[in-house]
Design a protein around this motif. Structure first.
Motif, PDB file in Angstrom:
ATOM      1  N   ILE A   1      17.858 -11.361 -49.015  1.00 30.19           N
ATOM      2  CA  ILE A   1      16.944 -11.114 -47.898  1.00 30.19           C
ATOM      3  C   ILE A   1      17.574 -11.545 -46.577  1.00 30.19           C
ATOM      4  O   ILE A   1      17.559 -10.805 -45.598  1.00 30.19           O
ATOM      5  CB  ILE A   1      15.594 -11.823 -48.159  1.00 30.19           C
ATOM      6  N   GLU A   2      18.185 -12.736 -46.576  1.00 36.85           N
ATOM      7  CA  GLU A   2      18.768 -13.276 -45.352  1.00 36.85           C
ATOM      8  C   GLU A   2      19.883 -12.400 -44.806  1.00 36.85           C
ATOM      9  O   GLU A   2      19.965 -12.147 -43.614  1.00 36.85           O
ATOM     10  CB  GLU A   2      19.340 -14.661 -45.655  1.00 36.85           C
ATOM     11  N   HIS A   3      20.751 -11.939 -45.688  1.00 37.33           N
ATOM     12  CA  HIS A   3      21.929 -11.189 -45.238  1.00 37.33           C
ATOM     13  C   HIS A   3      21.815  -9.702 -45.519  1.00 37.33           C
ATOM     14  O   HIS A   3      22.832  -9.006 -45.570  1.00 37.33           O
ATOM     15  CB  HIS A   3      23.193 -11.759 -45.885  1.00 37.33           C
ATOM     16  N   ASN A   4      20.599  -9.245 -45.715  1.00 39.08           N
ATOM     17  CA  ASN A   4      20.376  -7.826 -45.924  1.00 39.08           C
ATOM     18  C   ASN A   4      21.321  -7.221 -46.965  1.00 39.08           C
ATOM     19  O   ASN A   4      22.043  -6.261 -46.690  1.00 39.08           O
ATOM     20  CB  ASN A   4      20.475  -7.085 -44.580  1.00 39.08           C
ATOM     21  N   GLU A   5      21.313  -7.832 -48.136  1.00 36.74           N
ATOM     22  CA  GLU A   5      22.070  -7.350 -49.290  1.00 36.74           C
ATOM     23  C   GLU A   5      23.588  -7.404 -49.111  1.00 36.74           C
ATOM     24  O   GLU A   5      24.317  -6.625 -49.710  1.00 36.74           O
ATOM     25  CB  GLU A   5      21.636  -5.930 -49.683  1.00 36.74           C
TER      26      GLU A   5
ATOM     27  N   THR B   1       7.991  -9.374 -56.319  1.00 38.85           N
ATOM     28  CA  THR B   1       8.378 -10.688 -55.794  1.00 38.85           C
ATOM     29  C   THR B   1       9.303 -10.554 -54.593  1.00 38.85           C
ATOM     30  O   THR B   1       9.156 -11.255 -53.600  1.00 38.85           O
ATOM     31  CB  THR B   1       9.095 -11.510 -56.891  1.00 38.85           C
ATOM     32  N   GLU B   2      10.275  -9.631 -54.671  1.00 38.41           N
ATOM     33  CA  GLU B   2      11.248  -9.569 -53.581  1.00 38.41           C
ATOM     34  C   GLU B   2      10.625  -9.107 -52.265  1.00 38.41           C
ATOM     35  O   GLU B   2      11.080  -9.489 -51.195  1.00 38.41           O
ATOM     36  CB  GLU B   2      12.495  -8.763 -53.973  1.00 38.41           C
ATOM     37  N   HIS B   3       9.538  -8.361 -52.348  1.00 39.41           N
ATOM     38  CA  HIS B   3       8.810  -8.007 -51.118  1.00 39.41           C
ATOM     39  C   HIS B   3       8.077  -9.220 -50.568  1.00 39.41           C
ATOM     40  O   HIS B   3       8.129  -9.530 -49.390  1.00 39.41           O
ATOM     41  CB  HIS B   3       7.805  -6.879 -51.393  1.00 39.41           C
ATOM     42  N   PHE B   4       7.392  -9.917 -51.476  1.00 40.47           N
ATOM     43  CA  PHE B   4       6.662 -11.121 -51.087  1.00 40.47           C
ATOM     44  C   PHE B   4       7.603 -12.136 -50.452  1.00 40.47           C
ATOM     45  O   PHE B   4       7.301 -12.746 -49.431  1.00 40.47           O
ATOM     46  CB  PHE B   4       5.986 -11.738 -52.321  1.00 40.47           C
ATOM     47  N   TYR B   5       8.764 -12.281 -51.063  1.00 42.27           N
ATOM     48  CA  TYR B   5       9.681 -13.340 -50.667  1.00 42.27           C
ATOM     49  C   TYR B   5      10.202 -13.184 -49.239  1.00 42.27           C
ATOM     50  O   TYR B   5      10.497 -14.156 -48.560  1.00 42.27           O
ATOM     51  CB  TYR B   5      10.843 -13.426 -51.656  1.00 42.27           C
ATOM     52  N   ALA B   6      10.303 -11.951 -48.792  1.00 40.75           N
ATOM     53  CA  ALA B   6      10.751 -11.712 -47.419  1.00 40.75           C
ATOM     54  C   ALA B   6       9.751 -12.327 -46.439  1.00 40.75           C
ATOM     55  O   ALA B   6      10.142 -12.982 -45.464  1.00 40.75           O
ATOM     56  CB  ALA B   6      10.919 -10.221 -47.176  1.00 40.75           C
ATOM     57  N   ASP B   7       8.460 -12.162 -46.714  1.00 38.20           N
ATOM     58  CA  ASP B   7       7.427 -12.785 -45.868  1.00 38.20           C
ATOM     59  C   ASP B   7       7.453 -14.302 -46.023  1.00 38.20           C
ATOM     60  O   ASP B   7       7.366 -15.042 -45.050  1.00 38.20           O
ATOM     61  CB  ASP B   7       6.025 -12.283 -46.272  1.00 38.20           C
ATOM     62  N   PHE B   8       7.561 -14.722 -47.248  1.00 40.00           N
ATOM     63  CA  PHE B   8       7.539 -16.152 -47.586  1.00 40.00           C
ATOM     64  C   PHE B   8       8.667 -16.905 -46.876  1.00 40.00           C
ATOM     65  O   PHE B   8       8.509 -18.036 -46.441  1.00 40.00           O
ATOM     66  CB  PHE B   8       7.661 -16.277 -49.111  1.00 40.00           C
ATOM     67  N   MET B   9       9.815 -16.232 -46.748  1.00 41.90           N
ATOM     68  CA  MET B   9      10.943 -16.897 -46.087  1.00 41.90           C
ATOM     69  C   MET B   9      10.737 -17.036 -44.585  1.00 41.90           C
ATOM     70  O   MET B   9      11.256 -17.952 -43.967  1.00 41.90           O
ATOM     71  CB  MET B   9      12.238 -16.141 -46.384  1.00 41.90           C
TER      72      MET B   9
ATOM     73  N   ASP C   1       7.732 -17.539 -43.238  1.00 46.12           N
ATOM     74  CA  ASP C   1       6.730 -18.596 -43.098  1.00 46.12           C
ATOM     75  C   ASP C   1       6.188 -18.879 -44.500  1.00 46.12           C
ATOM     76  O   ASP C   1       5.663 -17.991 -45.163  1.00 46.12           O
ATOM     77  CB  ASP C   1       5.608 -18.074 -42.172  1.00 46.12           C
ATOM     78  N   ALA C   2       6.341 -20.128 -44.914  1.00 46.20           N
ATOM     79  CA  ALA C   2       5.995 -20.495 -46.296  1.00 46.20           C
ATOM     80  C   ALA C   2       4.527 -20.263 -46.638  1.00 46.20           C
ATOM     81  O   ALA C   2       4.152 -20.266 -47.803  1.00 46.20           O
ATOM     82  CB  ALA C   2       6.377 -21.945 -46.565  1.00 46.20           C
ATOM     83  N   GLN C   3       3.695 -20.074 -45.620  1.00 42.93           N
ATOM     84  CA  GLN C   3       2.274 -19.841 -45.902  1.00 42.93           C
ATOM     85  C   GLN C   3       1.900 -18.355 -45.825  1.00 42.93           C
ATOM     86  O   GLN C   3       0.748 -17.992 -45.975  1.00 42.93           O
ATOM     87  CB  GLN C   3       1.386 -20.645 -44.937  1.00 42.93           C
ATOM     88  N   SER C   4       2.881 -17.505 -45.539  1.00 42.92           N
ATOM     89  CA  SER C   4       2.532 -16.082 -45.404  1.00 42.92           C
ATOM     90  C   SER C   4       2.873 -15.297 -46.671  1.00 42.92           C
ATOM     91  O   SER C   4       3.443 -15.830 -47.620  1.00 42.92           O
ATOM     92  CB  SER C   4       3.219 -15.482 -44.178  1.00 42.92           C
ATOM     93  N   GLY C   5       2.529 -14.042 -46.671  1.00 45.07           N
ATOM     94  CA  GLY C   5       2.737 -13.202 -47.855  1.00 45.07           C
ATOM     95  C   GLY C   5       1.528 -13.281 -48.768  1.00 45.07           C
ATOM     96  O   GLY C   5       0.788 -14.268 -48.767  1.00 45.07           O
ATOM     97  N   ASP C   6       1.332 -12.218 -49.529  1.00 37.08           N
ATOM     98  CA  ASP C   6       0.198 -12.153 -50.451  1.00 37.08           C
ATOM     99  C   ASP C   6       0.533 -12.980 -51.701  1.00 37.08           C
ATOM    100  O   ASP C   6       1.244 -12.518 -52.589  1.00 37.08           O
ATOM    101  CB  ASP C   6      -0.051 -10.683 -50.819  1.00 37.08           C
ATOM    102  N   ILE C   7       0.002 -14.192 -51.758  1.00 37.29           N
ATOM    103  CA  ILE C   7       0.394 -15.148 -52.794  1.00 37.29           C
ATOM    104  C   ILE C   7       0.085 -14.638 -54.208  1.00 37.29           C
ATOM    105  O   ILE C   7       0.790 -14.961 -55.164  1.00 37.29           O
ATOM    106  CB  ILE C   7      -0.241 -16.545 -52.542  1.00 37.29           C
ATOM    107  N   LYS C   8      -0.934 -13.800 -54.321  1.00 39.96           N
ATOM    108  CA  LYS C   8      -1.298 -13.319 -55.672  1.00 39.96           C
ATOM    109  C   LYS C   8      -0.186 -12.479 -56.307  1.00 39.96           C
ATOM    110  O   LYS C   8      -0.139 -12.311 -57.525  1.00 39.96           O
ATOM    111  CB  LYS C   8      -2.609 -12.536 -55.615  1.00 39.96           C
ATOM    112  N   THR C   9       0.713 -11.972 -55.454  1.00 36.84           N
ATOM    113  CA  THR C   9       1.883 -11.256 -55.970  1.00 36.84           C
ATOM    114  C   THR C   9       2.624 -12.100 -56.998  1.00 36.84           C
ATOM    115  O   THR C   9       3.142 -11.592 -57.991  1.00 36.84           O
ATOM    116  CB  THR C   9       2.869 -10.956 -54.816  1.00 36.84           C
ATOM    117  N   MET C  10       2.672 -13.398 -56.732  1.00 43.69           N
ATOM    118  CA  MET C  10       3.464 -14.274 -57.591  1.00 43.69           C
ATOM    119  C   MET C  10       2.886 -14.411 -59.000  1.00 43.69           C
ATOM    120  O   MET C  10       3.574 -14.819 -59.912  1.00 43.69           O
ATOM    121  CB  MET C  10       3.635 -15.657 -56.949  1.00 43.69           C
TER     122      MET C  10
END
Lengths: 334, 402
Positions: free
Chosen positions: A100-104, B114-122, B124-133
């Motif tokens: 994610i950080e380095h866009n793959e 998860t990888e979609h959620f994680y982009a938001d999570f990174m 801001d640790a409180q953002s993203g739809d947590i139920k995804t996890m």
């Protein structure tokens, strides 16, 4: 078909001091929403250059395997079976974050390679030069039970004399945040833990035998309380026992009405106060039950057991009424 | 004597079709599923091809008969579609008596979400739809599959990399043999994710062109996605009219050579194939066709080839890799290829190994897979191989039901 199966060696890393002795003198209590493992000095078992690249779960998995094998006097293994729900969380996070950080771009293979759920079982095979049966179960709260049942079948099939079985899960800071957001972790209410417990199961009793594994089963969405009771009774019957023979129930449950209705002669102890809540916590429960049946006084003290003589222990964990886990252990005459 | 294990249902979805009949006709017309990336959101689009299932998640919801507003992973959708097809083809037995197990294999669970959620999570640790996890764990798709079928027997998930599904088939058979279950729905599923694609890319084992399994000039593998499930039933439970084939052999072993590479002499592969023949109580000469693991990587095909030479000597049975059609579907591959093995037995055909040109010199230049569809084959035993990272190697033997 059915056969006696013994726990002949074990290694246990947990939030308690359970690696170098059965149980530390002082019981560690949860502070906040998490309990973390007290880890050994890994350099004693793993080469420095390998150690550097290993995440905590791999280290814990290998150290407990090493300890269990040593404890059982290194029998040749016929199977290595691992249970983990969360798998290699740290390396998964690491690889995902770089993507994610380095866009793959700018990726390195190590984290990916070590992120797979079979990493620990594969590494044990690699280090022990074991071409034998090798399996990794990832069934949430019954991952360890899946591994145990597989091992039992191999014994019944005469395919094995000695099997390594483990239950391992690691916490990470990020996972902690997620578990708090999911309200799985809550200070004072629901403490999340972690741990690695490894067992050498054998078809023959040895001078080091801890206990006999007399039964294990898992249930998926049982239709009611009665069907859970029936399953426990079936496991007891197969071991030629009745519910009154159970001296101790190690329970993972808040609501203990079912086990209390069934096992009227038993003492009850909530094992999760020692290890926290995590998917393979029943592996920790199995390890301390084995220690207790072998007569370890500090484990008995930590669990606050009054009974002098404990012959049969039932471990029962009900996860959200979806996955139920039942493990039965019995004392052996040494 | 222990019970025989019959296969009474099959279901599959992959880049070459959304069910068994589409899959079969794609193979008969030599239509490979490999192509330019269409669905996965990745910077690698246009750089290397993938074998994607040719439906987006909304379309998959329709195929699975699930409300598209449901929170569900691509992994679960693919799994439900294939498992439902397998169950229907077994005559839609009622599964709620606790005697039917569901065992599924996969490698990355709900990582596609998860990888979609994680982009938001990174951010801001409180953002993203947590139920995804909640759908991240490998076990989640298995439970969704079991629930969609109403199965209440044992449910478990195996993750042994690319041999995951083959191992669930073995587990189901062993459980039935011991009388713990009457029936098991077994197989595996994996959806393509950025996580996996980048992982294989950084290991430098992806082919930028269309893969050429077992060819001297092979360059790597094409990743695929999909699901394959079969229904196993005990002798006495299986109804005669639903029996498609028999599962007679299975074995699992470990190469114990390297975390990701296969040993040069194919020790693990040899032990798995040999073990499966031993369980089936047959000689190597009785195998009529091998559906090889054959990923198309320089390492796998060489190692597997050596193992085959070691076991079969000069008389190597007809063989081919169907991964040139489906891509490497990872945790699903053992399930997809089990379905293909059953279809081969039923239809008396052997599949072509697409794009093969030159035999591998290091294997003596003699190991030539089948390159055209063979029909009217007298097939009794098929061996199917699935090997994975972590040294995990498994083989299965299927027998025609005549």
């Amino acid at each position: 078909m059915k056969k006696n199966i013994y726990i002949n060696g074990l290694g246990n890393i947990s939030p308690q001091e359970t690696f170098y002795q059965a149980m530390g003198e002082t019981v560690v209590k949860a502070e906040g929403a998490f309990m973390t493992c007290q880890e050994p000095n890994y350099k004693e078992f793993i080469q420095k250059k390998l150690l550097r690249r290993m995440s905590r779960i791999v280290r814990m998995g290998l150290a407990t395997a090493h300890k269990a094998l040593e404890d059982a006097s290194h029998p040749p293994l016929d199977a290595i079976i691992s249970g983990t729900a969360w798998g290699c969380v740290k390396d998964t996070e690491k690889f995902l974050e770089t993507i994610i950080e380095h866009n793959e771009a700018y990726l390195t293979p190590t984290a990916f390679v070590q992120s797979t759920h079979n990493t620990v079982a594969g590494q044990i095979a690699l280090l022990q030069h074991c071409n034998c049966y090798n399996m990794s179960y990832v069934q949430g709260n019954v991952s360890f039970e899946s591994a145990l049942i597989d091992a039992m079948l191999l014994f019944y099939d005469n395919k094995a004399s000695n099997i390594l079985v483990n239950g391992i899960d690691e916490q990470t800071e990020k996972l902690g945040i997620l578990l708090e957001r999911l309200q799985c972790a809550k200070a004072g209410e629901r403490v999340m833990g972690e741990g690695a417990a490894c067992f050498i199961l054998g078809a023959e009793q040895t001078s080091n035998t801890y206990a006999q594994l007399t039964g294990a089963t898992m249930l998926y969405r049982p239709k009611d309380k009665t069907s859970v009771k029936e399953s426990i009774q079936r496991i007891l019957e197969e071991a030629n026992l009745d519910a009154q023979a159970i001296d101790l129930v190690l329970t993972g449950n808040q609501d203990q009405s079912l086990e209390k209705e069934l096992c009227t002669n038993a003492e009850f102890s909530s094992y999760k106060k020692l290890c926290g809540e995590y998917p393979t916590s029943t592996a920790f429960a199995t390890a301390i039950a084995a220690q207790l049946l072998k007569g370890d006084p500090s484990t008995k003290k930590a669990l606050e057991i009054n009974k002098k003589d404990v012959q049969h222990i039932l471990i029962y964990n009900n996860h959200q009424d979806v996955n139920h886990s039942i493990v039965l252990l019995s004392k052996v005459d040494n | 004597m222990s019970k025989r294990i019959f296969i009474t249902g099959i279901g599959v979805i992959s880049a070459i079709g959304k069910n068994a009949s589409e899959t079969l006709s794609s193979i008969k017309t030599a239509s490979s599923g490999v192509g330019e990336i269409q669905y996965l959101q990745t910077v690698h689009k246009g750089k290397f091809p993938l074998c994607e299932v040719k439906y987006d998640n909304t379309q998959l919801c329709e195929l699975a008969n699930i409300d598209p507003k449901t929170r569900i992973t691509r992994t679960s959708l693919l799994g439900i579609i294939a498992a439902q097809e397998a169950w229907r083809s077994a005559g839609s037995p009622v599964l709620g008596d606790g005697r039917t197990g569901v065992f599924s294999g996969n490698t990355v669970g709900g990582m596609d979400k998860t990888e979609h959620f994680y982009a938001d999570f990174m951010q801001d640790a409180q953002s993203g739809d947590i139920k995804t996890m909640l759908s991240h764990e490998c076990a989640e798709s298995t439970e969704r599959i079991a629930d969609s079928l109403g199965a209440t027997g044992m449910v478990s998930t195996i993750s042994t990399a690319c041999s995951s599904a083959a191992n669930t088939i073995m587990l189901g058979a062993r459980m039935i043999k011991h009388g713990l279950l009457d029936r098991a729905i077994v197989g595996g599923v994996d959806a393509l994710t950025k996580f996996t694609v980048n992982g294989f890319n950084v290991l430098q084992i992806l082919d930028e062109e269309y893969s050429q399994p077992f060819d001297e000039n092979r360059r790597g593998l094409n990743l695929g996605e999909g699901a394959g499930f079969i229904v196993l039933e005990a002798e006495g439970i299986a109804k005669e009219e639903h029996i498609l084939a028999e599962l007679v052999g299975y074995a699992n072993s470990n190469d114990a050579f390297h975390q990701t590479a296969s040993s040069p002499d194919g020790t693990g592969a040899f032990l798995a194939m040999k073990g499966a023949l031993d369980v089936a109580q047959i000689e190597p000469s009785q195998i009529d066709y091998i559906n090889v693991h054959g990923t198309g990587t320089p390492n796998n095909d060489l190692s597997e080839g050596f193992a085959m030479q070691r076991l079969f000597g000069e008389n190597i049975p007809k063989f081919s890799s169907t991964k040139a059609f489906t891509g490497h579907t990872l945790g699903a591959s053992g399930g997809v290829e089990a379905v293909l093995s059953v279809l081969a037995l039923q239809n008396k055909i052997i599949y072509p190994n697409l794009r093969f040109k030159t035999p591998i010199a290091a294997l003596g230049g003699k190991m030539i897979p089948e390159t055209a569809l063979l029909e009217n084959q007298d097939l009794t035993y098929i061996l199917s191989n699935s090997f994975g990272f972590g040294g995990n190697t498994s083989s299965l033997v299927f027998k025609a039901y005549k």
